[in-house]
Design a protein around this motif. Sequence first.
Motif, PDB file in Angstrom:
ATOM      1  N   LEU A  58       0.819  -1.141   0.033  1.00 47.09           N
ATOM      2  CA  LEU A  58      -0.029  -0.043   0.107  1.00 47.09           C
ATOM      3  C   LEU A  58       0.893   1.051   0.141  1.00 47.09           C
ATOM      4  CD1 LEU A  58      -2.951  -0.724   2.597  1.00 47.09           C
ATOM      5  CD2 LEU A  58      -3.214  -0.237  -0.073  1.00 47.09           C
ATOM      6  N   GLY A  59       2.138   1.270   0.906  1.00 50.35           N
ATOM      7  CA  GLY A  59       2.945   2.222   0.841  1.00 50.35           C
ATOM      8  C   GLY A  59       3.457   2.759  -0.512  1.00 50.35           C
ATOM      9  N   ALA A  60       3.826   1.556  -1.454  1.00 52.68           N
ATOM     10  CA  ALA A  60       4.362   1.817  -2.666  1.00 52.68           C
ATOM     11  C   ALA A  60       3.403   2.252  -3.555  1.00 52.68           C
ATOM     12  CB  ALA A  60       4.964   0.574  -3.096  1.00 52.68           C
ATOM     13  N   ALA A  61       2.045   1.851  -3.484  1.00 52.57           N
ATOM     14  CA  ALA A  61       0.822   2.413  -4.317  1.00 52.57           C
ATOM     15  C   ALA A  61       0.647   3.866  -4.043  1.00 52.57           C
ATOM     16  CB  ALA A  61      -0.180   1.520  -4.240  1.00 52.57           C
ATOM     17  N   VAL A  62       0.790   4.341  -2.860  1.00 54.22           N
ATOM     18  CA  VAL A  62       0.477   5.718  -2.435  1.00 54.22           C
ATOM     19  C   VAL A  62       1.775   6.569  -2.823  1.00 54.22           C
ATOM     20  CG1 VAL A  62       0.233   7.289  -0.517  1.00 54.22           C
ATOM     21  CG2 VAL A  62      -1.033   5.288  -0.402  1.00 54.22           C
ATOM     22  N   ARG A  63       2.787   5.825  -2.686  1.00 57.22           N
ATOM     23  CA  ARG A  63       4.083   6.815  -3.224  1.00 57.22           C
ATOM     24  C   ARG A  63       4.227   6.876  -4.496  1.00 57.22           C
ATOM     25  NH1 ARG A  63       7.538   7.605   1.368  1.00 57.22           N
ATOM     26  NH2 ARG A  63       8.640   8.938   0.087  1.00 57.22           N
ATOM     27  N   GLY A  64       3.392   6.092  -5.311  1.00 56.16           N
ATOM     28  CA  GLY A  64       3.400   5.975  -6.699  1.00 56.16           C
ATOM     29  C   GLY A  64       4.431   5.151  -7.507  1.00 56.16           C
ATOM     30  N   TRP A  65       5.072   4.194  -6.772  1.00 62.72           N
ATOM     31  CA  TRP A  65       6.293   3.490  -7.459  1.00 62.72           C
ATOM     32  C   TRP A  65       5.807   1.962  -7.546  1.00 62.72           C
ATOM     33  CZ3 TRP A  65       8.278  -0.537  -4.096  1.00 62.72           C
ATOM     34  CH2 TRP A  65       8.269  -0.068  -2.852  1.00 62.72           C
ATOM     35  N   ALA A  66       4.526   1.575  -6.963  1.00 64.19           N
ATOM     36  CA  ALA A  66       4.122   0.136  -6.967  1.00 64.19           C
ATOM     37  C   ALA A  66       4.093  -0.160  -8.636  1.00 64.19           C
ATOM     38  CB  ALA A  66       2.815   0.038  -6.291  1.00 64.19           C
ATOM     39  N   PRO A  67       4.672  -1.398  -8.896  1.00 59.11           N
ATOM     40  CA  PRO A  67       4.402  -1.994 -10.198  1.00 59.11           C
ATOM     41  C   PRO A  67       2.907  -2.388 -10.300  1.00 59.11           C
ATOM     42  CG  PRO A  67       6.107  -2.968  -8.945  1.00 59.11           C
ATOM     43  CD  PRO A  67       5.625  -2.101  -8.045  1.00 59.11           C
ATOM     44  N   GLU A  68       2.667  -2.518 -11.702  1.00 61.52           N
ATOM     45  CA  GLU A  68       1.051  -2.477 -11.911  1.00 61.52           C
ATOM     46  C   GLU A  68       0.277  -3.648 -11.026  1.00 61.52           C
ATOM     47  OE1 GLU A  68      -0.120  -0.828 -14.180  1.00 61.52           O
ATOM     48  OE2 GLU A  68      -2.277  -1.923 -14.306  1.00 61.52           O
ATOM     49  N   ASP A  69       0.804  -4.704 -11.017  1.00 62.88           N
ATOM     50  CA  ASP A  69      -0.082  -5.570 -10.085  1.00 62.88           C
ATOM     51  C   ASP A  69       0.502  -6.027  -8.597  1.00 62.88           C
ATOM     52  OD1 ASP A  69       2.302  -6.917 -10.677  1.00 62.88           O
ATOM     53  OD2 ASP A  69       1.536  -8.778 -11.392  1.00 62.88           O
ATOM     54  N   LEU A  70       1.264  -5.211  -8.087  1.00 62.83           N
ATOM     55  CA  LEU A  70       2.019  -5.440  -6.686  1.00 62.83           C
ATOM     56  C   LEU A  70       0.615  -5.507  -5.674  1.00 62.83           C
ATOM     57  CD1 LEU A  70       4.324  -5.672  -4.990  1.00 62.83           C
ATOM     58  CD2 LEU A  70       4.334  -3.014  -4.287  1.00 62.83           C
ATOM     59  N   LEU A  71      -0.217  -4.689  -5.827  1.00 60.04           N
ATOM     60  CA  LEU A  71      -1.445  -4.784  -4.806  1.00 60.04           C
ATOM     61  C   LEU A  71      -2.153  -6.063  -4.888  1.00 60.04           C
ATOM     62  CD1 LEU A  71      -2.791  -1.220  -4.617  1.00 60.04           C
ATOM     63  CD2 LEU A  71      -1.629  -2.269  -2.704  1.00 60.04           C
ATOM     64  N   ASP A  72      -2.306  -6.523  -5.970  1.00 55.46           N
ATOM     65  CA  ASP A  72      -3.023  -7.935  -6.352  1.00 55.46           C
ATOM     66  C   ASP A  72      -2.009  -8.994  -5.843  1.00 55.46           C
ATOM     67  OD1 ASP A  72      -5.147  -6.786  -7.725  1.00 55.46           O
ATOM     68  OD2 ASP A  72      -4.182  -6.949  -9.581  1.00 55.46           O
ATOM     69  N   THR A  73      -1.013  -8.827  -5.502  1.00 52.76           N
ATOM     70  CA  THR A  73      -0.142 -10.003  -4.939  1.00 52.76           C
ATOM     71  C   THR A  73      -0.320 -10.293  -3.644  1.00 52.76           C
ATOM     72  OG1 THR A  73       1.605  -8.730  -4.276  1.00 52.76           O
ATOM     73  CG2 THR A  73       2.015  -9.601  -6.540  1.00 52.76           C
ATOM     74  N   TYR A  74      -1.208  -9.330  -2.983  1.00 55.24           N
ATOM     75  CA  TYR A  74      -1.585  -9.173  -1.581  1.00 55.24           C
ATOM     76  C   TYR A  74      -2.492 -10.576  -1.255  1.00 55.24           C
ATOM     77  CZ  TYR A  74      -4.349  -8.780   2.837  1.00 55.24           C
ATOM     78  OH  TYR A  74      -4.691  -8.954   3.959  1.00 55.24           O
ATOM     79  N   HIS A  75      -3.524 -10.597  -2.357  1.00 53.84           N
ATOM     80  CA  HIS A  75      -4.475 -11.703  -2.308  1.00 53.84           C
ATOM     81  C   HIS A  75      -3.659 -12.942  -2.929  1.00 53.84           C
ATOM     82  CE1 HIS A  75      -8.201 -14.049  -3.025  1.00 53.84           C
ATOM     83  NE2 HIS A  75      -7.423 -14.672  -4.044  1.00 53.84           N
ATOM     84  N   ALA A  76      -2.835 -12.748  -3.831  1.00 54.52           N
ATOM     85  CA  ALA A  76      -2.187 -13.976  -4.280  1.00 54.52           C
ATOM     86  C   ALA A  76      -1.298 -14.630  -3.126  1.00 54.52           C
ATOM     87  CB  ALA A  76      -1.467 -13.798  -5.416  1.00 54.52           C
ATOM     88  N   GLU A  77      -0.804 -13.897  -2.468  1.00 57.96           N
ATOM     89  CA  GLU A  77       0.248 -14.640  -1.271  1.00 57.96           C
ATOM     90  C   GLU A  77      -0.629 -14.774  -0.027  1.00 57.96           C
ATOM     91  OE1 GLU A  77       3.387 -11.710  -1.126  1.00 57.96           O
ATOM     92  OE2 GLU A  77       4.246 -12.213  -2.942  1.00 57.96           O
ATOM     93  N   ARG A  78      -1.556 -13.932   0.505  1.00 53.71           N
ATOM     94  CA  ARG A  78      -2.033 -14.336   1.690  1.00 53.71           C
ATOM     95  C   ARG A  78      -3.333 -15.091   1.803  1.00 53.71           C
ATOM     96  NH1 ARG A  78       1.317 -14.438   5.529  1.00 53.71           N
ATOM     97  NH2 ARG A  78      -0.472 -14.385   6.882  1.00 53.71           N
ATOM     98  N   HIS A  79      -4.079 -15.182   0.642  1.00 54.26           N
ATOM     99  CA  HIS A  79      -5.182 -15.918   0.577  1.00 54.26           C
ATOM    100  C   HIS A  79      -4.942 -17.446   0.892  1.00 54.26           C
ATOM    101  CE1 HIS A  79      -8.831 -18.176  -0.785  1.00 54.26           C
ATOM    102  NE2 HIS A  79      -9.465 -17.418  -0.278  1.00 54.26           N
TER     103      HIS A  79
END
Length: 479
Positions: A305-326
């Motif tokens: 989330l920090g990366a997304a807010v700061r603007g440097w998150a790669p395209e699908d970084l936020l989706d890896t949260y579900h992929a990794e933690r589910h």
Amino acid sequence: MDTDVLVVGAGPTGMTLANELLLAGVSTVVADRLSRRSELSKAGGVQSRTLEAFDQRGLLEPLLETGNYPTSIGHFAGVPFSPEYARHRLPWRSVPQVAIEGFLERHLATQGIHVRRDHELTGLDQDGEGVTATFAGGTTLRCRYLVAADGAHSTVRSLLRAGFPGQAGKATVLSADVRLSGADQVASHTWTDDGDWVALFPLGTDPQGRELRRLVVGGPGRSVSREVPITEEEIRDGLRRVFGSRVQLLELCYSRRLTNAARQVEHYRHGRVFLAGDAAHIHLPLGAQGMNTGIQDALNLGWKLGAAVRGWAPEDLLDTYHAERHQVGAAVLRNVQAQSLLMDWVGTRDPDVLAAKELFADLTRLPEVQRHLGDLLSGMAIRYPMPGTDTHPLVGRSAPDLDLGPVRAYELLRSGRGVLIDPADRFAKVTDLWSDRVDRAGQGAGTEPMLIRPDGYVCWAGDPDDLEAALGHWFGAPR
Ligand SMILES: Cc1cc2nc3c(=O)[nH]c(=O)nc-3n(C[C@H](O)[C@H](O)[C@H](O)COP(=O)(O)OP(=O)(O)OC[C@H]3O[C@@H](n4cnc5c(N)ncnc54)[C@H](O)[C@@H]3O)c2cc1C
């Protein structure tokens, strides 16, 4: 925007997340409906991976200094692990959830984040830019992202109408925090001839100076409706049946009945809203995994989330949260359900189940089985799917705490940034392009080069030609 991220719920998941967001340098509001922190006794066991994560943030020592927290012996399906087979640097500790919550809340306050109490979220509305949260009383708050860390009965989950499939509770287990005499003379896990299980874990000394133990009683003869009040007599009777007159109840401090309901939300991400902790998964706290899984959800999500807010998150970084933690949450539910079956909570007394249980108890005495199950419960078996997992054994796993001469690798992770361990000083040029997001440690003779994500997981090791791709994959475009 009023804030970058709104965290709903100031339990262990929400407060761990707030700390991660703080490190990532994004503005954060934590809101909780309670007017003061709950003092009810819940989790007591903290697993190796969680202890490791606190250590990586420099929080472990100060947390342990707040009380007397004994190390303890875990179990799988009521079969205790033997300490001689333990292989993790930081073995399970009994640290009460109230102590962790108090510690985190004080730590956040010193960093300028004060939990907004009496803030019950009642509505949310998201669009392409952000989320508008509404609280009881009608106040609103606008944020870029919202995280539901609002526990098992999550309001956010209901508002999203998120699927929460699984099984309803079929049996109950009694959990009580007690003061006892004679408890040192008996085993931590005892089975009765009737198939009931009694566990006794030390909880350390509470702020009133009482030496407490967690007593858990379950089994065919013990499952009664959650609504039936728990009396001292029920506890005395349970102790008498198992230990005769050897163990006596001195004081009953807290008690509740828990069900073996097991559910997991289908999607951890709903646009700009994420679910974490008990809001995303519930199960019987067998093997002490609920709070630990929630804290680790928060560690996984925070830097992304920090990366997304700061603007440097790669395209699908936020989706890896579900992929990794589910998948981690699903594996926890599976092992808890397997334990539930083997412990025969529902009291089938089915000969097939009893035979499987006997065979399982035999298998569990084997060192390799103990180590495997210990890894499973401690969080140390987690391996996230990521590029490179098929070619290097370290990739996807939590990083070892390497001795790098002047510092330990974990000390470098305190900043919440990525770390490249570069013992032969070979990768300065390439890492310089990400130096605003990744620190490089050019020490550590005898260690292997590796790239570690802010949450402490190795995301590159091995082939030098793959390093630049890994930096781009996890840390976005070069400067
Ligand atoms: C008896 C018992 C023993 C346990 N033992 C262990 C153990 O040894 N180890 C382990 O890992 N786990 C254990 N657990 C599980 C552990 O307690 C939970 O997994 C943990 O509390 C989950 O943390 P959380 O932050 O996700 O949710 P919670 O702790 O439930 O926190 C949620 C917060 O959200 C707030 N909230 C709710 N709704 C709203 C709203 N609408 N608006 C604003 N705020 C809201 C609540 O007030 C609360 O403060 C145990 C549980 C029990 C009951």
